[in-house]
Each structure stands twice: as C-alpha cells, then as structure tokens.
Design a protein around this motif. Structure first.
Motif, PDB file in Angstrom:
ATOM      1  N   UNK A  11       0.820  -1.204   0.000  1.00  0.00           N
ATOM      2  CA  UNK A  11       0.000   0.000   0.000  1.00  0.00           C
ATOM      3  C   UNK A  11       0.859   1.261   0.000  1.00  0.00           C
ATOM      4  N   UNK A  12       0.313   2.317  -0.579  1.00  0.00           N
ATOM      5  CA  UNK A  12       0.898   3.648  -0.508  1.00  0.00           C
ATOM      6  C   UNK A  12      -0.179   4.578   0.034  1.00  0.00           C
ATOM      7  N   UNK A  13       0.160   5.332   1.062  1.00  0.00           N
ATOM      8  CA  UNK A  13      -0.767   6.299   1.662  1.00  0.00           C
ATOM      9  C   UNK A  13      -0.329   7.690   1.250  1.00  0.00           C
ATOM     10  N   UNK A  14      -1.293   8.493   0.819  1.00  0.00           N
ATOM     11  CA  UNK A  14      -1.047   9.866   0.417  1.00  0.00           C
ATOM     12  C   UNK A  14      -1.983  10.757   1.225  1.00  0.00           C
ATOM     13  N   UNK A  15      -1.428  11.736   1.938  1.00  0.00           N
ATOM     14  CA  UNK A  15      -2.224  12.656   2.760  1.00  0.00           C
ATOM     15  C   UNK A  15      -2.139  14.042   2.138  1.00  0.00           C
ATOM     16  N   UNK A  16      -3.307  14.626   1.869  1.00  0.00           N
ATOM     17  CA  UNK A  16      -3.403  15.963   1.285  1.00  0.00           C
ATOM     18  C   UNK A  16      -4.086  16.889   2.281  1.00  0.00           C
ATOM     19  N   UNK A  17      -3.660  18.151   2.323  1.00  0.00           N
ATOM     20  CA  UNK A  17      -4.362  19.106   3.177  1.00  0.00           C
ATOM     21  C   UNK A  17      -5.621  19.605   2.456  1.00  0.00           C
ATOM     22  N   UNK A  18      -6.342  20.510   3.063  1.00  0.00           N
ATOM     23  CA  UNK A  18      -7.598  20.990   2.499  1.00  0.00           C
ATOM     24  C   UNK A  18      -7.463  21.706   1.171  1.00  0.00           C
ATOM     25  N   UNK A  19      -6.270  22.196   0.875  1.00  0.00           N
ATOM     26  CA  UNK A  19      -6.017  22.839  -0.415  1.00  0.00           C
ATOM     27  C   UNK A  19      -5.604  21.839  -1.485  1.00  0.00           C
ATOM     28  N   UNK A  20      -5.448  20.567  -1.083  1.00  0.00           N
ATOM     29  CA  UNK A  20      -5.019  19.543  -2.023  1.00  0.00           C
ATOM     30  C   UNK A  20      -3.516  19.406  -2.125  1.00  0.00           C
ATOM     31  N   UNK A  21      -2.791  20.022  -1.185  1.00  0.00           N
ATOM     32  CA  UNK A  21      -1.333  19.931  -1.199  1.00  0.00           C
ATOM     33  C   UNK A  21      -0.887  18.645  -0.498  1.00  0.00           C
ATOM     34  N   UNK A  22       0.042  17.971  -1.130  1.00  0.00           N
ATOM     35  CA  UNK A  22       0.565  16.726  -0.567  1.00  0.00           C
ATOM     36  C   UNK A  22       1.373  17.036   0.684  1.00  0.00           C
ATOM     37  N   UNK A  23       1.034  16.354   1.782  1.00  0.00           N
ATOM     38  CA  UNK A  23       1.715  16.546   3.058  1.00  0.00           C
ATOM     39  C   UNK A  23       2.617  15.351   3.370  1.00  0.00           C
ATOM     40  N   UNK A  24       2.104  14.147   3.155  1.00  0.00           N
ATOM     41  CA  UNK A  24       2.848  12.922   3.463  1.00  0.00           C
ATOM     42  C   UNK A  24       2.582  11.893   2.383  1.00  0.00           C
ATOM     43  N   UNK A  25       3.631  11.139   2.034  1.00  0.00           N
ATOM     44  CA  UNK A  25       3.518   9.971   1.163  1.00  0.00           C
ATOM     45  C   UNK A  25       4.248   8.844   1.887  1.00  0.00           C
ATOM     46  N   UNK A  26       3.538   7.769   2.159  1.00  0.00           N
ATOM     47  CA  UNK A  26       4.106   6.650   2.918  1.00  0.00           C
ATOM     48  C   UNK A  26       3.934   5.360   2.128  1.00  0.00           C
ATOM     49  N   UNK A  27       5.027   4.657   1.900  1.00  0.00           N
ATOM     50  CA  UNK A  27       4.991   3.354   1.248  1.00  0.00           C
ATOM     51  C   UNK A  27       4.979   2.280   2.316  1.00  0.00           C
TER      52      UNK A  27
END
Length: 172
Positions: free
Chosen positions: A138-154
């Motif tokens: 799995x890959x987790x992608x966390x975006x803030x409310x503006x859609x900016x990538x904050x974290x990417x975790x493999x």
C-alpha cells in the motif's frame, strides 16, 4: 499424512501473513506541498477527485485486492475516517485492471469500508492524475484541504501514524 501436510501449509501461511503485518515499512516522506490533481471513478459510479475532496484533509490509500498489507492499511484508514467523519475525506484506489471491478467491490464489502473505492490500473493512474509514481502497495497519500501533498508513505502504517498525519494536514 495429509492432515499433517495441511497443518504445515496452514502454519506457513500464518507465519507469512504475520511477517507481512509486522514488517517495518519505509519512513514517510514529507513532501514539498505541491497541489495534487486526480480524478477517479468509484466502483459505485461516483467521482473521487481533487475537486470533490477539496476543502478537507484527504487520505488516499493505493492498494490491490489480493495483498494482505493493503487490507490492513485500508481497515486502519477506515478506523481513522470514522473517528474524523465528516471532517476528513478518505478513499482507496485499487491498482488493478478495469475487469477487476467485482474484486474491488468485494474488497470494500468484506472489509466494511465506509469510504469510496475507485479502480485504476497503472496507465489510467498515469493519465487521470498528477499524483506521481505509485509503484508499491500500500501507498498512503495525505493531502491538506487545499489539495497539497503533506505525506507519502509506502508500506504499512499504524492508526496513530495516520492520526498524526491527519493532524499535521489540518494545521494552517
């Protein structure tokens, strides 16, 4: 003899599954905060996109239906999504060909996921999103409310890691 072989095979499967769940994953990558664009169709015919999720923290998990680690992360994300509903968006993107839609539906149903599940094979992922390479599940992608990538975790992550990333993404 047959019973003994079956018991040994079962033990090997359980050990392999335990190894996958306990295996340490790669450290999360804090990204430079670029705005992400994506547009996927869900298995229920709805849209999971940067437009429909804008305004709230969004956590996407890229999975396959046959991978135990994907199932673990999907369930953990469900726990976080339910505890933050309706303040965050969550979604899963199954990285399998379009003819696997019934498997994606079964994945959502069997795991009792409360969030949308979309389907995208690698060519569709590259065409319908600017999310960059997703070559591992799995890959987790966390975006803030503006859609900016904050974290990417493999790889695997814990509920507490997901919670901390959501909190980080909620900060102004």
């Amino acid at each position: 003899m047959r019973r003994r072989s079956l018991a040994l095979a079962s033990l090997l499967v359980l050990c392999a599954c335990q190894r996958v769940v306990d295996e340490p994953a790669a450290d999360p990558v804090e990204t430079e905060g670029r705005v992400q664009q994506f547009d996927f169709g869900t298995t229920e015919g709805e849209e999971l996109s940067s437009v429909t999720t804008r305004g709230r923290v969004t956590v996407l998990v890229f999975v396959t239906t046959f991978d135990l680690a994907s199932q673990v992360v999907a369930k953990r994300l469900n726990q976080v999504a339910l505890s933050h509903h309706p303040r965050i968006n969550a979604g899963a993107v199954v990285l399998e060909p379009p003819n696997h839609a019934p498997l994606a539906d079964a994945f959502k149903s069997a795991l009792e996921l409360s969030y949308p599940v979309a389907l995208a094979d690698l060519p569709a992922l590259e065409q319908s999103s600017g999310l960059g390479e997703v070559r591992s599940v799995p890959t987790v992608l966390v975006l803030n409310g503006e859609g900016r990538e904050i974290v990417r975790k493999l790889g695997l992550c814990t509920v507490s890691e997901l919670e901390s990333w959501v909190a980080r993404a909620q900060r102004p």
